[in-house]
Design a protein around this motif. Structure first.
Motif, PDB file in Angstrom:
ATOM      1  N   ILE A  50     -79.876 -56.959-100.256  1.00  0.00           N
ATOM      2  CA  ILE A  50     -80.521 -57.582-101.418  1.00  0.00           C
ATOM      3  C   ILE A  50     -81.943 -58.020-101.059  1.00  0.00           C
ATOM      4  O   ILE A  50     -82.891 -57.808-101.830  1.00  0.00           O
TER       5      ILE A  50
ATOM      6  N   VAL B 108     -80.491 -63.718-107.642  1.00  0.00           N
ATOM      7  CA  VAL B 108     -79.607 -62.686-107.104  1.00  0.00           C
ATOM      8  C   VAL B 108     -78.924 -63.138-105.816  1.00  0.00           C
ATOM      9  O   VAL B 108     -79.361 -64.076-105.154  1.00  0.00           O
TER      10      VAL B 108
ATOM     11  N   THR C  10     -78.370 -55.831-109.888  1.00  0.00           N
ATOM     12  CA  THR C  10     -79.260 -56.649-109.063  1.00  0.00           C
ATOM     13  C   THR C  10     -80.635 -55.989-108.981  1.00  0.00           C
ATOM     14  O   THR C  10     -81.665 -56.639-109.184  1.00  0.00           O
TER      15      THR C  10
END
Ligand code: GDP
Ligand code: GDP
Length: 454
Positions: free
Chosen positions: A300, A203, A273
């Motif tokens: 993230i 990711v 994600t």
């Protein structure tokens, strides 16, 4: 945005008092010499030297891992109070109180041959005031003839006595069945079983080089595996062999076909994600080494940490990093990645292939940490020394004590501290930091929660 994750972090800190499904605790209490240690030995199924023959030796709250019919639990041997203590009834009451407070189930052991004594009756009064389930064990019932003695213990008012011979094992299976029945949802023992390839989420924000890296590792190792015996791989995943082992890169269909991220809004990209992270065991978060670490990068990383997945940070485009950039990048890392000093970092270039071979060992290390189980004995030995060297600060004349700790789970490692009261947030963080210093956990988040006794 930056503030956003800080808030999130504080929020999760506030939650830290709530343990996530800890392994149930069974405390074994009773007078000295009724056979508690012998019974604990029987329960944990090994004839190790729990029984301490030296009189007056305090085996205060020693926890052991145990399992029965596929259920796991922690059994605490509450060894004793000094046999020559002045007020034995008071001593047993104090000890029983601690044991009751931390336990989900209390096993109260009485010597059936001796019968019940004043001390036993004092303990019973304490036990009955608690709301905890109590199992009465009539120990030393070595043969059927002695069962009559056990029956007389009905008089204690704790219900049916369980006749047991801790020494020979007689009745111990039935007792264990009863313990399991009295426990709150004991988590099942995880079966090692056959395992497919480890699942990896690759990711990072758009253009950090995810598809380039996937193409690189697939090309480099040539062997893009289509299937691994005994496993089925989702068609949206890629099975790639790197470092001599197949890895399942989850939800990489888009990357392979080079469908640009532009096909969805950022919102959908972020959902995707999150989905990949959820489905994976370990995440490789790709950062662009040539660019400042952004809020999107932070988000993230936060997703990975909050999902409790193992983490490898790959600084990609390392071919673009010169001495100047390196200087600033180091500063950025210090500042922006301060909350995750434990993350494993690799500096790679998907374009040139630089250091791409470091990825597999990094993944393996992170997963190993993620699945680490610290034996309860070792954990508590370390904790006892730590708490002795640096006790909890005294607040208003009182300081909560950590009684013992257990590891409630793996993937990621989750620890529960059993205490006499809530801990200072600062002290809890201190314990967490020391836990990492001692046991490592490179590449894995670690959860520590506190269970104050009730
Ligand atoms: P604790 O002080 O309650 O932990 O008691 P121990 O486990 O140290 O046992 C005290 C003594 O009782 C030891 O000599 C044991 O061997 C003995 N003992 C324990 N369980 C039994 C049993 O089921 N039958 C008999 N006959 N002796 C036992
Ligand atoms: P994705 O959106 O994360 O899948 O990123 P891509 O793999 O499509 O890469 C985005 C751009 O960065 C492309 O132009 C790549 O050629 C370039 N790129 C990817 N990896 C590297 C690298 O290691 N070094 C350099 N210089 N460029 C790279």
């Amino acid at each position: 945005e930056w503030d956003e994750w800080v808030e999130l972090e504080e929020e999760s800190e506030a939650d830290a008092g709530e343990p996530t499904g800890p392994v149930p605790v069974v405390a074994v209490v009773g007078r000295p010499n009724v056979g508690k240690s012998t019974l604990v030995n029987r329960i944990i199924g090994r004839r190790q030297a729990v029984v301490e023959d030296t009189p007056g030796v305090t085996r205060d709250r020693v926890p052991y891992d145990a399992q029965w019919i596929g259920r796991q639990f922690t059994v605490v041997d509450t060894g004793g109070w000094e046999p020559d203590a002045k007020d034995r009834a008071a001593a047993i009451a104090a000890q029983a109180e601690i044991a009751i407070g931390t336990a989900d189930v209390v096993v109260f052991v009485v010597d059936a041959v001796v019968g019940s004594t004043d001390v036993d009756e004092a303990a019973v009064r304490m036990l009955r005031r608690s709301a905890k389930p109590v199992l009465l064990v009539a120990n030393k019932v070595d043969n059927a003839a002695l069962e009559v003695e056990a029956t007389s213990l009905w008089s204690l008012g704790l219900g049916e006595p369980h006749p047991v011979s801790a020494l020979h094992g007689r009745g111990s299976g039935d007792l264990l069945d009863a313990i399991i029945k009295a426990m709150p949802e004991a988590p099942p023992v995880s079966e090692p079983g056959v395992r497919g390839p480890r699942r990896v989420a690759l990711v990072g924000r758009p253009n950090v080089g995810k598809s380039s890296l996937l193409n690189r590792v697939s090309r480099e190792e040539r062997a893009v595996v289509d299937s691994v015996a005994g496993t089925t791989v989702d068609p949206v995943d890629s099975l790639v062999e790197i470092g001599g082992q197949p890895w399942q890169f989850v939800d990489t269909a888009g990357l392979r076909k080079r469908v640009s991220q532009a096909s969805g809004t950022e919102y959908y990209a972020s959902l995707r994600t999150a989905g990949a992270i959820e489905a994976a065991e370990v995440a490789v978060v790709l950062l662009d080494a040539a660019e400042p670490i952004s809020e999107q990068d932070q988000r993230i990383l936060t997703m990975v940490i909050e999902a409790g997945r193992a983490l490898v940070i790959a600084f990609n485009k390392w071919d673009l990093v010169d001495a100047d950039r390196r200087y600033y990048l180091d500063k950025e890392i210090d500042r922006e990645l301060k909350r995750i000093p434990w993350a494993i970092r690799v500096n790679i270039s998907a374009k040139t292939g630089r250091a791409v071979e470091k990825l597999a060992p990094a993944l393996r290390t992170a997963l190993e940490s993620w699945e680490t189980r610290v034996p309860t004995g070792q954990l508590n030995q370390w904790l006892t020394a730590l708490v002795q060297a640096t006790p909890h600060p005294v607040r208003g004349g009182r300081a909560p004590r950590i009684l013992f700790a257990t590891q409630a789970g793996v993937a990621p490692p989750r620890f529960v501290l059993f205490t006499t009261g809530p801990l200072d947030a600062g002290y809890q963080r201190f314990v967490e930091r020391k836990l990492r210093e001692e046991f490592g956990f490179a590449g894995s988040p670690v959860e520590v929660s506190v269970r104050p006794r009730k």
